[in-house]
Design a protein around this motif. Structure first.
Motif, mmCIF file in Angstrom:
data_model
loop_
_atom_site.group_PDB
_atom_site.id
_atom_site.type_symbol
_atom_site.label_atom_id
_atom_site.label_comp_id
_atom_site.label_asym_id
_atom_site.label_seq_id
_atom_site.Cartn_x
_atom_site.Cartn_y
_atom_site.Cartn_z
ATOM 1 N N GLN A 1 83.813 8.639 -7.783
ATOM 2 C CA GLN A 1 83.911 7.191 -7.577
ATOM 3 C C GLN A 1 85.371 6.798 -7.361
ATOM 4 N N HIS A 2 85.611 6.056 -6.291
ATOM 5 C CA HIS A 2 86.989 5.649 -6.000
ATOM 6 C C HIS A 2 87.467 4.653 -7.071
ATOM 7 N N ALA A 3 88.657 4.892 -7.594
ATOM 8 C CA ALA A 3 89.215 4.034 -8.640
ATOM 9 C C ALA A 3 90.671 3.700 -8.309
ATOM 10 N N ILE A 4 91.021 2.413 -8.464
ATOM 11 C CA ILE A 4 92.392 1.971 -8.193
ATOM 12 C C ILE A 4 92.899 1.150 -9.375
ATOM 13 N N THR A 5 94.043 1.544 -9.906
ATOM 14 C CA THR A 5 94.677 0.869 -11.043
ATOM 15 C C THR A 5 96.104 0.477 -10.675
ATOM 16 N N HIS A 6 96.412 -0.817 -10.796
ATOM 17 C CA HIS A 6 97.776 -1.302 -10.550
ATOM 18 C C HIS A 6 98.482 -1.484 -11.890
ATOM 19 N N TYR A 7 99.778 -1.191 -11.922
ATOM 20 C CA TYR A 7 100.512 -1.359 -13.178
ATOM 21 C C TYR A 7 101.921 -1.896 -12.936
ATOM 22 N N GLN A 8 102.438 -2.557 -13.961
ATOM 23 C CA GLN A 8 103.817 -3.045 -13.937
ATOM 24 C C GLN A 8 104.404 -2.902 -15.334
ATOM 25 N N VAL A 9 105.620 -2.395 -15.416
ATOM 26 C CA VAL A 9 106.270 -2.204 -16.713
ATOM 27 C C VAL A 9 106.722 -3.553 -17.267
ATOM 28 N N ILE A 10 106.309 -3.852 -18.493
ATOM 29 C CA ILE A 10 106.748 -5.077 -19.177
ATOM 30 C C ILE A 10 108.052 -4.788 -19.910
ATOM 31 N N ARG A 11 108.063 -3.668 -20.638
ATOM 32 C CA ARG A 11 109.265 -3.222 -21.353
ATOM 33 C C ARG A 11 109.112 -1.737 -21.649
ATOM 34 N N SER A 12 110.249 -1.046 -21.822
ATOM 35 C CA SER A 12 110.163 0.392 -22.086
ATOM 36 C C SER A 12 111.428 0.929 -22.727
ATOM 37 N N ASN A 13 111.308 2.094 -23.332
ATOM 38 C CA ASN A 13 112.453 2.874 -23.779
ATOM 39 C C ASN A 13 112.118 4.324 -23.478
ATOM 40 N N LYS A 14 112.912 5.272 -23.949
ATOM 41 C CA LYS A 14 112.662 6.679 -23.602
ATOM 42 C C LYS A 14 111.366 7.213 -24.223
ATOM 43 N N ASP A 15 110.876 6.545 -25.271
ATOM 44 C CA ASP A 15 109.684 7.023 -25.980
ATOM 45 C C ASP A 15 108.384 6.366 -25.544
ATOM 46 N N PHE A 16 108.446 5.052 -25.232
ATOM 47 C CA PHE A 16 107.227 4.294 -24.930
ATOM 48 C C PHE A 16 107.459 3.283 -23.810
ATOM 49 N N SER A 17 106.364 2.967 -23.114
ATOM 50 C CA SER A 17 106.390 1.888 -22.121
ATOM 51 C C SER A 17 105.189 0.980 -22.370
ATOM 52 N N LEU A 18 105.434 -0.320 -22.282
ATOM 53 C CA LEU A 18 104.355 -1.300 -22.380
ATOM 54 C C LEU A 18 104.066 -1.782 -20.966
ATOM 55 N N LEU A 19 102.826 -1.608 -20.539
ATOM 56 C CA LEU A 19 102.458 -1.902 -19.158
ATOM 57 C C LEU A 19 101.451 -3.035 -19.051
#
Length: 302
Positions: A212-230
């Motif tokens: 099944q074709h799947a498309i997910t868009h994302y944008q970084v809200i905030r991040s550091n070397k350990d974690f990213s909030l998307l």
């Protein structure tokens, strides 16, 4: 150890709220906090999903508590006149639909192991108090460990109207994902063909048009070397889509051991359905509902 050293207690109409003062396990903490209840009674409250730690339902007796965490105990159903919904709250209700904010840890629908402690079963009981003929219909699902906005229909007709033109009806479906590591691109998308293995694991097929074709868009809200909030927008709604696509990116969802996560600093799945906007199945009105991002997602991403 006296209760005053271990926790502070606040009362609300339907719940007891405690702040943990020092490291301990959940069952001993509850036994001391509710010293007027028997051990079996406290265990039952825990098993029924009436205990929330920070922003997720917790049923494990040996769950480790740390100082500063908040433990909320929903009072016995009888004590709240059987009106309490465990692990969720109603955001909107009309003749055709019910929209809820589901906590992490609550099943959307029944499984072979669990029939009653689900959002669907509780809402069915809730609407039948008004009329025993009333029913609730599943329109879409959220994984057990995903929190956030979820909608149910109150009639077969409303369900069909929503499902038959789901892509046209849903105008916005936004998730927030806390993922491991620093995401390479600040904005992007993942497109793949998703399949299910014999062991019920979803994965992206290397072959075009295979699945099944799947498309997910994302944008970084905030991040550091350990974690990213998307901020994550779904163009399609496949099973475990975000979880598979974050693994494909090389940044698995925090706490998602099934799809490549190596750690769980927030001690729940780092996935939350933040916004659901859709056309009402009867009135045609555009409705938009939002559930706040869990605090634990923000604390761990700088």
């Amino acid at each position: 150890m006296s209760k005053k050293h271990k926790s502070t207690n606040k009362k609300q109409a339907n719940s007891l709220i405690y702040t943990v003062k020092e490291e301990t396990e959940l069952l001993p903490f509850l036994l001391e906090s509710m010293s007027n209840r028997s051990r079996n009674s406290v265990k039952s409250i825990l098993t029924r999903g009436q205990v929330t730690v920070d922003d997720h339902i917790e049923t494990k007796h040996n769950y480790s508590l740390s100082a500063g965490q908040t433990v909320t105990i929903l009072k016995n159903k009888a004590a709240v006149k059987e009106s309490a919904l465990i692990g969720m709250s109603i955001l909107h209700e009309d003749e055709d639909i019910i929209v809820i904010n589901k906590e992490a840890g609550l099943l959307s629908i029944a499984t072979e192991k669990e029939k009653k402690q689900t959002a669907h079963h509780q809402l069915m009981e809730y609407v039948r108090r008004e009329d025993p003929q009333n029913r609730i219909f599943v329109v879409h699902r959220l994984d057990k460990d995903t929190s956030g906005v979820m909608m149910f229909a109150k009639s077969e007709k409303a369900k069909r109207t929503l499902q038959d033109a789901w892509k046209e009806n849903v105008k916005e479906r936004t998730y927030v994902a806390l993922v491991e590591g620093e995401v390479a691109k600040e904005k992007g998308y993942v497109s793949s063909w998703i399949k299910e293995s014999k062991t019920h694991l979803m994965y992206s097929s290397p072959t075009r048009n295979d699945g099944q074709h799947a498309i997910t868009h994302y944008q970084v809200i905030r991040s550091n070397k350990d974690f990213s909030l998307l901020d994550v927008q779904l163009e399609t709604g496949r099973k475990n889509q975000i979880r598979v696509h974050m693994q494909d990116l090389g940044n698995p969802v925090v706490g998602d051991k099934k799809y490549g996560s190596k750690q769980n600093i927030i001690r729940r799945l780092g996935l939350h359905a933040k916004v659901l906007a859709f056309t009402h199945p009867t009135t045609g009105e555009l409705l938009r509902f939002e559930a706040k991002v869990p605090k634990s997602f923000l604390v761990k991403s700088k």
